[in-house]
Design a protein around this motif. Structure first.
Motif, PDB file in Angstrom:
ATOM      1  N   UNK A   1       0.854  -1.191   0.000  1.00 19.06           N
ATOM      2  CA  UNK A   1       0.000   0.000   0.000  1.00 19.06           C
ATOM      3  C   UNK A   1       0.889   1.240   0.000  1.00 19.06           C
ATOM      4  N   UNK A   2       0.677   2.177  -0.929  1.00 22.61           N
ATOM      5  CA  UNK A   2       1.481   3.408  -0.929  1.00 22.61           C
ATOM      6  C   UNK A   2       1.344   4.148   0.396  1.00 22.61           C
TER       7      UNK A   2
ATOM      8  N   UNK B   1      -8.883  -4.810   3.802  1.00 18.86           N
ATOM      9  CA  UNK B   1      -8.176  -3.951   2.852  1.00 18.86           C
ATOM     10  C   UNK B   1      -8.501  -2.479   3.103  1.00 18.86           C
ATOM     11  N   UNK B   2      -9.757  -2.188   3.418  1.00 23.16           N
ATOM     12  CA  UNK B   2     -10.155  -0.814   3.700  1.00 23.16           C
ATOM     13  C   UNK B   2      -9.509  -0.310   4.977  1.00 23.16           C
ATOM     14  N   UNK B   3      -9.403  -1.174   5.970  1.00 25.44           N
ATOM     15  CA  UNK B   3      -8.723  -0.819   7.221  1.00 25.44           C
ATOM     16  C   UNK B   3      -7.260  -0.472   6.972  1.00 25.44           C
ATOM     17  N   UNK B   4      -6.535  -1.384   6.337  1.00 29.26           N
ATOM     18  CA  UNK B   4      -5.098  -1.181   6.163  1.00 29.26           C
ATOM     19  C   UNK B   4      -4.800   0.008   5.266  1.00 29.26           C
ATOM     20  N   UNK B   5      -5.586   0.158   4.206  1.00 30.26           N
ATOM     21  CA  UNK B   5      -5.375   1.293   3.313  1.00 30.26           C
ATOM     22  C   UNK B   5      -5.697   2.603   4.016  1.00 30.26           C
TER      23      UNK B   5
ATOM     24  N   UNK C   1      -4.361 -11.266 -15.560  1.00 29.41           N
ATOM     25  CA  UNK C   1      -3.019 -11.385 -15.007  1.00 29.41           C
ATOM     26  C   UNK C   1      -2.757 -10.303 -13.973  1.00 29.41           C
ATOM     27  N   UNK C   2      -1.661  -9.552 -14.136  1.00 32.19           N
ATOM     28  CA  UNK C   2      -1.291  -8.508 -13.182  1.00 32.19           C
ATOM     29  C   UNK C   2      -2.247  -7.324 -13.196  1.00 32.19           C
ATOM     30  N   UNK C   3      -3.141  -7.271 -14.163  1.00 28.18           N
ATOM     31  CA  UNK C   3      -4.125  -6.183 -14.208  1.00 28.18           C
ATOM     32  C   UNK C   3      -5.332  -6.459 -13.297  1.00 28.18           C
ATOM     33  N   UNK C   4      -5.407  -7.655 -12.737  1.00 29.31           N
ATOM     34  CA  UNK C   4      -6.448  -7.979 -11.760  1.00 29.31           C
ATOM     35  C   UNK C   4      -6.208  -7.121 -10.526  1.00 29.31           C
ATOM     36  N   UNK C   5      -7.187  -6.308 -10.154  1.00 34.57           N
ATOM     37  CA  UNK C   5      -6.997  -5.363  -9.055  1.00 34.57           C
ATOM     38  C   UNK C   5      -7.299  -6.017  -7.714  1.00 34.57           C
ATOM     39  N   UNK C   6      -6.348  -5.919  -6.812  1.00 31.80           N
ATOM     40  CA  UNK C   6      -6.486  -6.526  -5.499  1.00 31.80           C
ATOM     41  C   UNK C   6      -7.494  -5.748  -4.665  1.00 31.80           C
TER      42      UNK C   6
ATOM     43  N   UNK D   1      -5.936  -2.451  -3.689  1.00 33.31           N
ATOM     44  CA  UNK D   1      -5.951  -1.456  -4.759  1.00 33.31           C
ATOM     45  C   UNK D   1      -7.345  -0.845  -4.915  1.00 33.31           C
ATOM     46  N   UNK D   2      -8.369  -1.680  -4.783  1.00 37.98           N
ATOM     47  CA  UNK D   2      -9.725  -1.161  -4.867  1.00 37.98           C
ATOM     48  C   UNK D   2     -10.055  -0.287  -3.658  1.00 37.98           C
ATOM     49  N   UNK D   3      -9.558  -0.674  -2.488  1.00 38.07           N
ATOM     50  CA  UNK D   3      -9.774   0.140  -1.291  1.00 38.07           C
ATOM     51  C   UNK D   3      -9.071   1.492  -1.414  1.00 38.07           C
ATOM     52  N   UNK D   4      -7.919   1.497  -2.042  1.00 40.31           N
ATOM     53  CA  UNK D   4      -7.221   2.760  -2.283  1.00 40.31           C
ATOM     54  C   UNK D   4      -8.080   3.677  -3.159  1.00 40.31           C
TER      55      UNK D   4
END
Length: 406
Positions: free
Chosen positions: A34-35, A57-61, A299-304, A307-310
């Motif tokens: 996470x940035x 994910x929302x918590x950590x982001x 592939x790598x374009x699948x958003x985690x 990434x969606x929480x960001x």
């Protein structure tokens, strides 16, 4: 303190134990991707369902990028003589350590969020510690819910509406990936209603009303609840089935909250997330196969989920403009429903046996992601060594930094 040698107990998609170090490591690895923090707002957040999936994910982001403070609520099982604690228990302990490292006053409560007692406990804590709430994130998922007024226990079902559903499904029953066929009979009216009561907006509305009654809503309060639309390929069992009926109820609740409970400047939205490997999604027939094929295409374009929480936090905080549809839902799923992506998934779905044979990596990825949720199969962890299974639920210090007590 208890050191145990733990081996995974798994049958198909059902995993009944967790690895403490592995579960904690999944949190750390998500955190590291996470940035770092981009603003200094530090809003107060009440996050219902913080220990898994989009809630985690929302918590950590939120912690890493926006310095959120507040309360997380989950309902996790402690260690017993026969079984480890749940993976969500260990993930919560790891999340609490990370929150403390960044100096966030974030408190974690283990209680039944559907119950009146649980609501009272959490709202008392919010009032005492934070005063008002800027954001309520509703990300609860459960198989049943007790109506606090009538005492009726409602059980959700995963069934189509109107007619039977037959479709291909990913099958790991013998430990290797294959395609099988599933058939589900349509739900009754009672089953549909019960599913709406568990997975719809009834409890979300009770939470917002309870916050309002106690004057705990900030002037610019925003609440969101997670929903999903998905592909036409899975629509008969999802969007057009009992779950879809519950999600429509959830979406209607957002409108009701805006019209009745919330004041000017306060907002309620549903958030349409994209596909993900979660404990809930693995239980829905055909969703695993669809998600495996989707990852094969992207592939790598699948958003985690992170990434969606960001994306969600950026929209909620105004860092990015809101992306809403004609129903007023926040959309995070454009990457999944891109017509070119869906066309490629549809090609695999048309002959799923051949699709799986030509691209087995998608199924292997799905299972590895599912095992990750319980702390299994991560590189760098020695599963042959005993692990510490006794991990305390984090409790807050008076200064506001979480600590653990044995």
């Amino acid at each position: 303190m208890s050191l145990r040698q733990i081996d995974p107990k798994q049958r198909g998609f059902l995993i009944v134990n967790s690895h403490p170090t592995g579960s904690a490591e999944t949190v750390t690895r998500m955190w590291d991707k996470i940035p770092a923090r981009t603003d200094g707002s530090s809003p107060v957040v009440l996050l219902l369902g913080h220990s898994a999936g989009y809630g985690l994910a929302t918590l950590l982001t939120g912690l890493r990028r926006h310095g959120i403070r507040g309360v997380g609520v989950a309902y996790e099982g402690a260690e017993t003589e026969r079984r480890t604690a749940t993976a969500g228990w260990y993930r919560t302990a790891a999340a609490a350590r990370l929150a403390a490292e960044v100096g966030s006053d974030f408190v974690f409560v283990n209680t039944d969020a559907f119950s009146e007692k649980g609501k009272a406990e959490v709202l008392d804590l919010v009032k005492e510690r934070f005063g008002t709430v800027d954001y309520l994130i509703y990300s609860l998922a459960a198989p049943r819910r007790t109506d606090p007024v009538t005492g009726t226990v409602h059980h959700s079902v995963i069934k189509p509406l109107g007619q039977p559903y037959q479709a291909p499904a990913l099958d790991f029953s013998d430990g290797t990936a294959k395609v099988s066929s599933i058939r589900l009979e349509p739900a009754t009216e009672d089953e549909t209603y019960a599913t709406e009561q568990v997975m719809g907006g009834a409890d979300w509305q009770l939470w917002v009303e309870a916050l309002a009654e106690r004057s705990l809503l900030a002037d610019r309060f925003t609440t969101v609840a997670l929903t999903y639309i998905g592909s036409e390929l899975t629509a008969p069992v999802y969007r057009q089935g009992t779950i879809g009926a519950a999600k429509k109820h959830l979406e209607n609740t957002a409108g009701d909250l805006n019209d009745t409970v919330l004041a000017d400047g306060q907002r309620a939205f549903t958030v349409v997330a994209g596909a993900a490997v979660t404990q809930a999604s693995s239980a829905i027939p055909s969703i695993a196969l669809y998600t495996a094929f989707l990852h094969t295409v992207l592939g790598d374009r699948f958003r985690t989920t992170a990434q969606q929480a960001e994306d969600l936090w950026d929209q909620l905080t105004g860092t990015a403009p809101l992306v809403t549809d004609e129903q007023g839902r926040i959309r995070l799923d454009g990457w999944e429903l891109d017509p070119k992506v869906q066309d490629q998934v549809r090609e695999l779905w048309a002959d799923p046996q051949a699709g799986l044979a030509s691209a087995p990596a998608g199924a292997a990825w799905f299972m590895s992601q599912l095992r990750d949720l319980y702390g299994w199969g991560l590189d760098g962890i020695d599963y042959d060594q005993p692990d510490q299974t006794t991990v305390a639920w984090p409790t807050p210090q008076k200064s506001g930094v979480a600590q653990s007590h044995e």
